[in-house]
Design a protein around this motif. Structure first.
Motif, short mmCIF file in Angstrom:
data_model
loop_
_atom_site.label_atom_id
_atom_site.label_comp_id
_atom_site.label_asym_id
_atom_site.label_seq_id
_atom_site.Cartn_x
_atom_site.Cartn_y
_atom_site.Cartn_z
N TYR B 86 0.85 -1.19 0.00
CA TYR B 86 0.00 0.00 0.00
C TYR B 86 0.89 1.24 0.00
CZ TYR B 86 -3.32 -3.53 1.57
OH TYR B 86 -4.08 -4.66 1.68
N PRO B 87 1.28 1.72 -1.17
CA PRO B 87 2.14 2.91 -1.21
C PRO B 87 1.44 4.09 -0.51
CG PRO B 87 2.07 1.85 -3.34
CD PRO B 87 1.02 1.19 -2.52
N LYS B 136 2.66 13.69 -16.08
CA LYS B 136 1.80 14.57 -15.28
C LYS B 136 1.73 14.14 -13.82
CE LYS B 136 -1.45 15.73 -18.89
NZ LYS B 136 -2.47 14.85 -19.46
N LEU B 137 1.82 12.82 -13.61
CA LEU B 137 1.75 12.31 -12.24
C LEU B 137 2.87 12.85 -11.38
CD1 LEU B 137 0.84 8.54 -12.75
CD2 LEU B 137 -0.66 10.37 -11.97
N LEU B 138 4.00 13.12 -12.03
CA LEU B 138 5.16 13.55 -11.26
C LEU B 138 5.11 15.02 -10.87
CD1 LEU B 138 7.89 11.52 -13.08
CD2 LEU B 138 6.86 11.08 -10.87
N SER B 139 4.16 15.74 -11.44
CA SER B 139 4.03 17.14 -11.01
C SER B 139 3.09 17.22 -9.82
CB SER B 139 3.53 17.99 -12.17
OG SER B 139 2.27 17.51 -12.58
N ARG B 140 2.52 16.08 -9.45
CA ARG B 140 1.63 16.08 -8.29
C ARG B 140 2.38 15.73 -7.01
NH1 ARG B 140 -3.26 12.33 -9.21
NH2 ARG B 140 -3.57 12.44 -11.46
N SER B 141 1.64 15.82 -5.91
CA SER B 141 2.21 15.35 -4.65
C SER B 141 2.36 13.83 -4.72
CB SER B 141 1.30 15.70 -3.49
OG SER B 141 1.35 17.08 -3.23
N LEU B 142 3.30 13.32 -3.94
CA LEU B 142 3.66 11.91 -3.98
C LEU B 142 2.46 10.98 -3.75
CD1 LEU B 142 5.93 9.86 -4.21
CD2 LEU B 142 6.50 10.30 -1.83
N ASN B 143 2.10 10.25 -4.79
CA ASN B 143 1.01 9.26 -4.74
C ASN B 143 -0.37 9.86 -4.48
OD1 ASN B 143 2.53 6.94 -5.29
ND2 ASN B 143 3.16 6.76 -3.14
N GLU B 144 -0.45 11.17 -4.32
CA GLU B 144 -1.73 11.76 -3.92
C GLU B 144 -2.73 11.68 -5.07
OE1 GLU B 144 -3.35 15.52 -1.35
OE2 GLU B 144 -2.09 15.93 -3.07
N GLY B 145 -3.84 11.03 -4.80
CA GLY B 145 -4.89 10.91 -5.79
C GLY B 145 -4.54 9.94 -6.92
N PHE B 146 -3.46 9.19 -6.79
CA PHE B 146 -3.11 8.20 -7.81
C PHE B 146 -4.08 7.03 -7.71
CE2 PHE B 146 1.75 8.90 -8.59
CZ PHE B 146 1.58 10.27 -8.55
N SER B 147 -4.38 6.41 -8.84
CA SER B 147 -5.18 5.19 -8.81
C SER B 147 -4.29 4.06 -8.29
CB SER B 147 -5.68 4.85 -10.21
OG SER B 147 -4.58 4.43 -11.01
N GLY B 148 -4.92 2.93 -7.95
CA GLY B 148 -4.16 1.79 -7.46
C GLY B 148 -3.04 1.39 -8.41
#
Lengths: 424, 253
Positions: B86-87, B136-148
């Motif tokens: 669970y990241p 784009k995922l890398l411009s977000r906060s770490l794992n925040e709102g990422f899908s599984g």
């Protein structure tokens, strides 16, 4: 015996300056303060903040401090590097125009004694808080800044309060800001201790934000570990105006910040952001108050705290929604991280709602650092302290975003990072 | 590369691992399977240094060093990587800044120069392709709102950036659809080399269709009760765990 001392302290604090302006106002303030007395911890509003006891312990000379030797270097050291805006220097509460830089583009600035604005004391009413009354009776002179109608003041005005006990240890300071219709302005503030001797800084800032104006006030408190400070910041905000306050508290012995936003008409947006990073024995008390009096106004409030060692934080957030203030949106949140078992936070939302069609939310959290997140970062090779610093900064950073001036934001961010890098 | 001898670990006084023995050499892929609660994730956590677990007996030698003496960050710097089941979502921590700090910490420990911004960015872009990560995922906060699936891909991406010698994948497959599973497995396979090894912890055989193990171990009640080739995984898929439980339980009566 104790009572006698208290009365002495109060009457010393209430000494009028020489040749006082606003005599009638001062008389009223003095009478009120004498009747009310200094707040003990039995007083609800001050029950966690024993400022009276602190004054008795730390301050020996209750007369007003004389201006101290202030050098151009002191000012340069206090300003953010790369700062290009205006600044106004207060030397133990007394304005020093010579050391200030004032372009006066879009605004006027004058001593209270020379302009005699009738607005003085109309926003920060003496009966709101006894320290506001004491300030009103005792301030030597103060400053009146008027941002003119339809003007956008491009550069911020930085208020620098240099404090140092000299002869007396009491430093009253008074500021009145009027932002006229459709005007826009940003004010910054930093209070600086010039040495480690105890003093009592008693500040009142009044702001009138007229119709459709937009103003920001960002403030840094990073005074010495001996300093005592009470601030009464009162603002009257009119139709469609936006007012944003940001208060960052990093150091001091005891500080009490009273912050009031009076939303006097519709369409007003009032924002209050705060961050307190406390260590040692520092005690910071933020009492905020937002008063919704008319329909369709919004208030947003977010205060965050990180407390280490034996420090103590107090957050009290009042929201009033008067009967006429239908369709109010009021949001309040206070989040805290305690890094030590000896650190304390007392947090209390206080909502009084008389209107029936409103959206109000409030919440507070107090916890420790997220161990799972810490472990996650460590498994990626970050040292424990570094990982902690990163997590704490992530928590605090949200507040720093609200500081409008980039150079000031950088200055505060560096201070915060430095503190959090060593885990406060 | 890794030798686990008679490893016992407990949490809050409850023993979970009761004598694990395992030898892993460079170039190998070991699958750890077993029913729920058998201690699979505990083993992964203990190897990565999670503090809640107390090692009560045994030793773990990694590249000649006693792994259990090292702080979690030093294990990572030595080359152990745990891909989390669970990241963790960490709001306010930028993915890119975090990764750059991590990579440079690890490089410093290994006596390498830190990557400058340009080199870091180009390395990042190259490694992102391995798991088809959206930039784009890398411009977000770490794992925040990422899908599984995005979280799991991000784990493998971080693994690629940190270049570990021993990767431990803790149920990386659980909760992934087939497409995501293929992408993640593909990434892991591309990172495989004769110098590195992997421990793949999984509940399902499915993952092992894509990441082919050299050895399969079955964990039950905190011990490895059966070891074999990848055929063992197929047998488990077909017959479930009950026959192994019965075997062990009968033997111990």
């Amino acid at each position: 015996m104790a009572t006698a001392i208290k009365t002495d302290i109060l009457s010393s604090l209430l000494q009028f300056p020489e040749n006082p302006s606003f005599s009638a106002l001062r008389e009223k303030a003095k009478a009120f303060a004498l009747e009310k007395g200094l707040p003990g911890i039995k007083e609800e509003e001050y029950k966690f903040t024993a400022i009276q006891r602190k004054l008795e312990k730390s301050i020996t000379n209750f007369s007003t401090a004389q201006p101290t030797d202030l050098k151009a270097d002191d000012i340069q050291n206090a300003l953010p590097s790369e700062y290009t805006g205006d600044y106004l220097v207060f030397n133990n509460g007394t304005v020093d125009f010579e050391l200030s830089k004032l372009s006066k583009q879009g605004y006027e600035i004058s001593l209270l004694s020379s302009s005699q604005p009738s607005l003085l004391g109309e926003i920060a009413k003496i009966k709101k808080d006894v320290f506001a009354a004491i300030n009103t009776a005792s301030f030597k002179d103060g400053i009146y800044i008027k941002v003119k109608k339809n003007q956008k003041v491009e550069q911020p005005v930085f208020l620098l309060f240099f404090n140092q006990a000299k002869a007396g240890q009491v430093i009253p300071a008074r500021v009145l800001i009027e932002v006229e219709e459709n005007a826009e302005a940003s004010f910054l503030e930093n209070s600086i201790s010039l040495d480690d001797q105890p003093y009592f800084f008693n500040q009142v800032v009044e702001v009138k934000a007229a119709k459709n104006s937009n103003s920001y006030y960002s403030r840094l408190q990073n005074e010495s570990k001996q300093s005592l400070a009470v601030s009464n910041f009162e603002s009257d905000i009119y139709r469609d105006a936006v007012f944003t306050s940001t208060v960052i508290s990093l150091s001091g012995d005891m500080a009490r910040n009273n912050l009031s936003l009076n939303l006097l008409d519709s369409g007003v947006v009032g924002n209050m952001y705060g961050l307190y990073l406390l260590n040692g024995k520092t005690h910071v008390d933020n009492h905020t108050n937002v008063d919704h009096t008319m329909p369709h106004s919004d208030s947003n409030e977010l205060y965050k705290g990180i407390l280490a060692d034996g420090s103590r934080g107090v957050f009290n957030g009042k929201i009033f929604v008067r009967q006429d203030a239908q369709k109010t949106n009021a949001f309040q949140q206070n989040n805290n991280i305690l890094l030590s078992e000896d650190a304390t936070i007392n947090t209390k939302p206080q909502l009084e709602i008389w209107a029936d069609d409103v959206k109000c939310s409030h919440g507070c959290t107090t916890g420790q650092l997220d161990e799972e997140a810490l472990f996650y970062l460590q498994t990626r090779g970050l040292g424990k302290d570094q990982a902690k610093g990163m997590l704490l900064f992530a928590f605090a950073g949200e507040i720093l975003e609200h500081i409008t001036d980039e150079s000031f934001k950088n200055q505060v961010t560096e201070l915060v990072k430095e503190r959090l890098g060593s885990n406060i | 590369m890794l030798t686990i001898k008679n490893l016992h670990a407990s949490i809050e006084g409850t023993p979970i691992l009761r004598g694990i023995n395992l030898e892993i050499k460079a170039g190998e892929v070991h699958a750890i399977m077993g029913p729920n609660g058998s201690g699979k994730s505990t083993l992964a956590s203990v190897l990565a240094g999670r503090e809640e677990y107390e090692v009560t007996e045994g030793e773990v030698i990694f590249k000649g060093k006693n792994l259990l003496d090292l702080a979690p960050e030093d294990r990572a710097r030595e080359g152990v990587f745990l891909a989390f089941q669970y990241p963790v979502e960490i709001p306010g921590v930028s993915s890119t800044n975090f990764l750059r700090t991590a990579v440079n910490q690890v490089r410093e420990y290994r006596g390498l120069e830190p990557l400058d911004a340009v080199k870091f960015l180009s390395t990042m872009k190259e490694k992102m392709k391995l798991v088809e990560m959206d930039q784009k995922l890398l411009s977000r906060s770490l794992n925040e709102g990422f899908s599984g699936g995005e979280k799991k891909r991000n784990e493998i991406f971080q693994m690629a950036m940190l270049e570990p010698t021993l990767s431990i994948l803790d149920e990386t497959d659980s909760g992934l659809d087939i497409d995501a599973l293929k992408i993640v497995s593909n990434g892991v396979n591309k990172l495989k080399s004769p110098e590195t090894a992997s421990i793949v912890v999984t509940h399902y055989q499915r993952l092992l269709d894509y990441i082919i193990p050299d050895f399969v171990h079955v964990l039950y009640n905190g011990r490895i009760v059966k070891s074999g080739s990848k055929d063992l995984a197929l047998e488990l898929e077909e017959k479930g765990y009950d026959w192994i439980k019965e075997e062990v339980d009968t033997a111990s009566v």
